[in-house]
Scaffold this active site. Structure first.
Site, PDB file in Angstrom:
ATOM      1  CG  HIS A 161      35.240  41.562  34.690  1.00 50.08           C
ATOM      2  ND1 HIS A 161      34.523  41.072  35.651  1.00 50.08           N
ATOM      3  CD2 HIS A 161      34.244  42.171  33.955  1.00 50.08           C
ATOM      4  CE1 HIS A 161      33.152  41.116  35.403  1.00 50.08           C
ATOM      5  NE2 HIS A 161      33.104  41.675  34.304  1.00 50.08           N
TER       6      HIS A 161
ATOM      7  N   GLY B  13      43.149  28.485  38.505  1.00 53.47           N
ATOM      8  CA  GLY B  13      44.648  29.109  38.635  1.00 53.47           C
ATOM      9  C   GLY B  13      44.976  29.216  37.116  1.00 53.47           C
TER      10      GLY B  13
ATOM     11  CG  ASP C  28      34.050  43.494  38.254  1.00 49.72           C
ATOM     12  OD1 ASP C  28      33.098  42.797  38.292  1.00 49.72           O
ATOM     13  OD2 ASP C  28      34.958  43.283  38.759  1.00 49.72           O
TER      14      ASP C  28
ATOM     15  CB  SER D 232      38.448  44.721  31.193  1.00 53.12           C
ATOM     16  OG  SER D 232      37.629  44.893  30.071  1.00 53.12           O
TER      17      SER D 232
ATOM     18  CG  ASN E 127      39.751  41.434  39.027  1.00 57.86           C
ATOM     19  OD1 ASN E 127      39.850  40.251  39.275  1.00 57.86           O
ATOM     20  ND2 ASN E 127      38.582  41.811  38.754  1.00 57.86           N
TER      21      ASN E 127
ATOM     22  CG  MET F  83      35.520  33.198  41.758  1.00 53.78           C
ATOM     23  SD  MET F  83      35.353  34.379  40.553  1.00 53.78           S
ATOM     24  CE  MET F  83      33.766  34.177  39.885  1.00 53.78           C
TER      25      MET F  83
HETATM   26  C1  GRF Z   1      38.358  33.127  34.301  1.00 54.78           C
HETATM   27  O1  GRF Z   1      37.474  32.655  33.253  1.00 54.78           O
HETATM   28  C2  GRF Z   1      38.449  34.598  34.393  1.00 54.78           C
HETATM   29  O2  GRF Z   1      37.807  35.105  33.656  1.00 54.78           O
HETATM   30  C3  GRF Z   1      37.880  34.517  35.778  1.00 54.78           C
HETATM   31  O3  GRF Z   1      38.250  33.593  36.603  1.00 54.78           O
HETATM   32  C4  GRF Z   1      38.052  32.385  35.565  1.00 54.78           C
HETATM   33  C5  GRF Z   1      38.895  31.425  35.872  1.00 54.78           C
HETATM   34  O4  GRF Z   1      40.195  31.726  36.017  1.00 54.78           O
HETATM   35  N1  GRF Z   1      38.460  35.896  36.387  1.00 54.78           N
HETATM   36  P1  GRF Z   1      41.540  30.774  36.385  1.00 54.78           P
HETATM   37  O5  GRF Z   1      41.486  29.650  35.354  1.00 54.78           O
HETATM   38  O6  GRF Z   1      41.212  30.517  37.783  1.00 54.78           O
HETATM   39  O7  GRF Z   1      42.675  31.847  36.212  1.00 54.78           O
END
Ligand code: GRF
Length: 203
Positions: free
Chosen positions: A108, A11, A144, A135, A106, A89
């Site tokens: 990415h 997070g 995406d 992005s 989102n 995810m």
């Molecule tokens: C990050 O690398 C981001 O690019 C992808 O999820 C990964 C972890 O993000 N979307 P976070 O630290 O959980 O926000």
């Protein structure tokens, strides 16, 4: 504006978004929701007094619709105007996306439209690209693939691994996402490109 943030892991993006939603920012965090009960971001959000929830996708094996129905039920309690996916995810079906159309963002870790999907940094290095980045886009039915609201670019350096590149990109993610959310919450959907200096709108 009420903002819900969806996470699956640590997070760090969620924390930067929450940290920016203060003062004259038109949005406030009302819910942090994860598909993983062990997501580290849940405790961080709770420590800030933000309501959290878990909808564990493993409770709905092979039933994406049922998972999303539960996700919707929990989200609706937060009644969000904006949903930010931040390290979330799970692929969301068109049913979910249509339910929240126009309100989901989102981040990415690639310079879309290059490298949608996973393993973005390894693919950029493998391709011999000179730069990479991240992005922020509106979420649509195309994975995406929605309208891009912001991008930040970083150089790919000699000897970079996907880990060293990911770390460099993550720093920019933490700059880009709050900048985009602030404008989006004000109703401004003009895309921005973060330079090393400050935001500069793509004209
Ligand atoms: C990050 O690398 C981001 O690019 C992808 O999820 C990964 C972890 O993000 N979307 P976070 O630290 O959980 O926000």
């Amino acid at each position: 504006k009420r903002c819900a943030v969806l996470i699956s892991g640590g997070g760090s993006n969620m924390m930067t978004l929450v940290g920016d939603m203060t003062g004259d920012h038109p949005a406030r965090p009302v819910l942090v929701l994860s598909n993983r009960p062990d997501a580290g971001g849940l405790a961080k959000a709770a420590a800030l007094g933000i309501p959290t929830a878990v909808v564990d996708h493993r409770d709905f094996p092979k039933d994406r619709e049922a998972f999303e129905a539960e996700l919707n039920a929990v989200l609706e309690r937060g009644d969000p105007d904006i949903i930010c996916l931040a390290g979330f995810m799970r692929v969301l079906t068109p049913v979910f996306v249509d339910r929240w159309a126009g309100r989901i963002l989102n981040i990415h870790p690639s310079l879309l439209p290059k490298y949608p999907g996973l393993n973005t940094h390894a693919r950029a290095i493998q391709a011999g690209d000179k730069e990479a980045g991240c992005s922020v886009h509106e979420v649509t039915d195309v994975l995406d693939g929605g309208p891009i609201l912001g991008q930040a670019r970083v150089p790919i350096l000699e000897g970079d691994t996907s880990e060293t590149l990911a770390a460099r990109v993550l720093i920019e993610e933490h700059r880009l996402y709050p900048a985009v959310l602030r404008r989006f919450a004000e109703g401004d959907r003009r895309p921005i490109v973060l330079s090393t200096a400050a935001e500069s709108p793509i004209n």
